[in-house]
Write a protein that holds these residues in place. Structure first.
Motif, PDB file in Angstrom:
ATOM      1  N   LEU A  38      42.241  34.453  31.589  1.00  0.00           N
ATOM      2  CA  LEU A  38      40.990  34.247  30.852  1.00  0.00           C
ATOM      3  C   LEU A  38      39.838  34.153  31.835  1.00  0.00           C
ATOM      4  O   LEU A  38      40.018  33.738  32.990  1.00  0.00           O
ATOM      5  N   LEU A  39      38.665  34.540  31.404  1.00  0.00           N
ATOM      6  CA  LEU A  39      37.497  34.378  32.257  1.00  0.00           C
ATOM      7  C   LEU A  39      37.317  32.904  32.585  1.00  0.00           C
ATOM      8  O   LEU A  39      37.516  32.034  31.725  1.00  0.00           O
ATOM      9  N   PRO A  40      36.951  32.576  33.830  1.00  0.00           N
ATOM     10  CA  PRO A  40      36.770  31.178  34.228  1.00  0.00           C
ATOM     11  C   PRO A  40      35.758  30.468  33.331  1.00  0.00           C
ATOM     12  O   PRO A  40      34.729  31.028  32.957  1.00  0.00           O
ATOM     13  N   GLY A  41      36.084  29.232  32.967  1.00  0.00           N
ATOM     14  CA  GLY A  41      35.170  28.435  32.161  1.00  0.00           C
ATOM     15  C   GLY A  41      35.338  28.596  30.671  1.00  0.00           C
ATOM     16  O   GLY A  41      34.709  27.871  29.891  1.00  0.00           O
ATOM     17  N   PHE A  42      36.191  29.552  30.239  1.00  0.00           N
ATOM     18  CA  PHE A  42      36.354  29.744  28.793  1.00  0.00           C
ATOM     19  C   PHE A  42      37.056  28.536  28.188  1.00  0.00           C
ATOM     20  O   PHE A  42      38.060  28.051  28.689  1.00  0.00           O
ATOM     21  N   ARG A  43      36.499  28.038  27.091  1.00  0.00           N
ATOM     22  CA  ARG A  43      37.113  26.907  26.398  1.00  0.00           C
ATOM     23  C   ARG A  43      36.734  26.972  24.927  1.00  0.00           C
ATOM     24  O   ARG A  43      35.602  27.306  24.590  1.00  0.00           O
ATOM     25  N   THR A  44      37.664  26.664  24.083  1.00  0.00           N
ATOM     26  CA  THR A  44      37.401  26.577  22.654  1.00  0.00           C
ATOM     27  C   THR A  44      38.322  25.524  22.066  1.00  0.00           C
ATOM     28  O   THR A  44      39.327  25.157  22.673  1.00  0.00           O
ATOM     29  N   GLU A  75      45.721  42.356  22.753  1.00  0.00           N
ATOM     30  CA  GLU A  75      44.718  43.250  22.145  1.00  0.00           C
ATOM     31  C   GLU A  75      43.994  42.565  21.002  1.00  0.00           C
ATOM     32  O   GLU A  75      42.771  42.698  20.849  1.00  0.00           O
ATOM     33  N   ALA A  76      44.744  41.797  20.185  1.00  0.00           N
ATOM     34  CA  ALA A  76      44.122  41.095  19.059  1.00  0.00           C
ATOM     35  C   ALA A  76      43.137  40.043  19.549  1.00  0.00           C
ATOM     36  O   ALA A  76      42.047  39.864  18.973  1.00  0.00           O
ATOM     37  N   LEU A  77      43.488  39.333  20.618  1.00  0.00           N
ATOM     38  CA  LEU A  77      42.577  38.327  21.161  1.00  0.00           C
ATOM     39  C   LEU A  77      41.299  38.976  21.702  1.00  0.00           C
ATOM     40  O   LEU A  77      40.189  38.464  21.495  1.00  0.00           O
ATOM     41  N   VAL A 101      39.966  37.700  27.533  1.00  0.00           N
ATOM     42  CA  VAL A 101      41.210  37.829  28.282  1.00  0.00           C
ATOM     43  C   VAL A 101      41.199  39.185  28.975  1.00  0.00           C
ATOM     44  O   VAL A 101      40.767  40.196  28.395  1.00  0.00           O
ATOM     45  N   TYR A 102      41.614  39.235  30.228  1.00  0.00           N
ATOM     46  CA  TYR A 102      41.582  40.490  30.978  1.00  0.00           C
ATOM     47  C   TYR A 102      42.871  40.641  31.764  1.00  0.00           C
ATOM     48  O   TYR A 102      43.617  39.673  31.992  1.00  0.00           O
ATOM     49  N   ALA A 103      43.151  41.866  32.167  1.00  0.00           N
ATOM     50  CA  ALA A 103      44.376  42.178  32.900  1.00  0.00           C
ATOM     51  C   ALA A 103      44.071  42.344  34.387  1.00  0.00           C
ATOM     52  O   ALA A 103      43.039  42.918  34.757  1.00  0.00           O
ATOM     53  N   GLU A 104      44.959  41.827  35.225  1.00  0.00           N
ATOM     54  CA  GLU A 104      44.884  42.025  36.669  1.00  0.00           C
ATOM     55  C   GLU A 104      46.123  42.802  37.086  1.00  0.00           C
ATOM     56  O   GLU A 104      47.250  42.356  36.869  1.00  0.00           O
TER      57      GLU A 104
END
Length: 342
Positions: free
Chosen positions: A61-67, A40-42, A49-52
């Motif tokens: 995480l959504l595809p392609g996310f990077r930090t 929830e904090a993220l 970030v999502y739940a399946e």
């Protein structure tokens, strides 16, 4: 602490693609409820970030996310440096820090290298918990809070107050000047001085520890390996027995497992090995060499040869007449290698 955990959570999802809350909780060594709060904090911070749902669901995480999340903190850098030279991942309470650091290292690799590195890591095993003879490695468990205080005092150079239970003594409080921490075959030791005198304390016998504000009296630079060798030599010279023994090469490791240290080793003409080894006392030497049966022979000292001869004669007499039977003696036990501080 929570910031580091959130970073680790993101890296776990990046590297595994999808993970359930229980699996994340096990990796991060927290409760499932804590993982859900962190998710929830993220999300609130903008991390996609999502739940399946479903049997094979979890968080992703959504595809392609990077930090950029790969900066190592102090404990993680320390864990990598320690693990690089010794079995530090299991020592000094640094296992969690090492796991977190390795996730950051993997995440910093180019995309094309991650799969090959992951496969390579699965094909290398260092120091498993048991050997081919099913002898398990015994690693002492030190409370995390105690280990953290010990590390803090050693690394910051402050005096340390410990509640220590020496062999056959009631626990007492001592204030020492810590020099360093050493781990040997799963056993940990604190090297320190007390009132200017060298002291060595078993970590498993330290019931509590507190790093004090007062600076420790110790040199700025230290050769911990040399100090450990010197203290080991002094310990072994104090009342121990040195034995010259010849052994079948196939039983060499068994001989070493039962001794304290090896001082010399050379092959002999008959294909066996001749070693100079150290035991705690005569009883320890008799016990250890008796386990090797006909695969070893004590050459010196004469007192050990006589003790083994007498024992063999008693056994032969016991079994000389198969019609007689009596109670068997209690099996002798190998004394533990102990180093007590005071």
């Amino acid at each position: 602490m929570r910031a580091d955990r959130l970073v680790s959570l993101v890296l776990l999802l990046r590297q595994h693609g999808r993970m359930s809350a229980p699996a994340l909780a096990e990796e991060l060594e927290v409760s499932t409820r804590t993982v859900l709060r962190d998710i929830e904090a993220l999300s609130a911070a903008g991390v996609p970030v999502y739940a399946e749902r479903g049997r094979h669901g979890g968080f992703a995480l959504l595809p392609g996310f990077r930090t950029e999340l790969t900066g190592l903190n102090h404990d993680e850098a320390l864990a990598l440096l320690t693990a690089g030279s010794q079995r530090g991942e299991r020592a000094f309470g640094l296992s969690s820090a090492l796991a977190s650091a390795m996730r950051k290292v993997v995440d910093a690799l180019p995309e094309s290298h991650r799969a090959t590195v992951g496969d390579a890591a699965q094909r290398l095993l260092v120091e498993p918990e048991s050997d081919l003879l099913s002898r398990r490695t015994v690693t002492e468990e030190i409370p995390a809070a105690t280990m953290a205080e010990l590390r803090r005092a050693v690394l910051t150079g402050h005096k340390l107050r410990i509640h220590y239970a020496a062999t056959d003594q009631e626990p007492r409080r001592r204030t020492v000047d810590p020099i360093g921490l050493v781990t040997v075959r799963g056993r940990g030791y604190l090297l320190a001085t007390r009132s200017g005198e060298d002291r060595t304390y078993r970590l498993s016998r330290i019931e509590a520890a507190e790093a004090l504000a007062e600076p420790a009296e110790r040199p700025g630079r230290v050769d911990l390996d040399r100090i450990w060798r010197d203290r080991t030599a002094r310990f072994l010279a104090d009342g121990h027995i040195t034995v010259l023994v010849r052994v079948d090469p196939a039983r060499r490791e068994d001989l070493l497992d039962g001794s304290l240290t090896v001082r010399a080793e050379e092959p002999v003409d008959d294909g066996w090995l001749r070693l100079e080894v150290t035991y705690q006392d005569l009883r320890h030497a008799v016990w250890a060499l008796w386990q090797l049966g006909m695969d070893a022979e004590a050459l010196a000292p004469p007192s050990l040869r006589e003790a083994l001869r007498e024992r063999a004669a008693r056994v032969a007499e016991r079994y000389g007449d198969s019609t007689k039977a009596g109670p068997r003696p209690v099996q002798e036990r190998l004394p533990a290698f102990e180093v007590s501080g005071d």
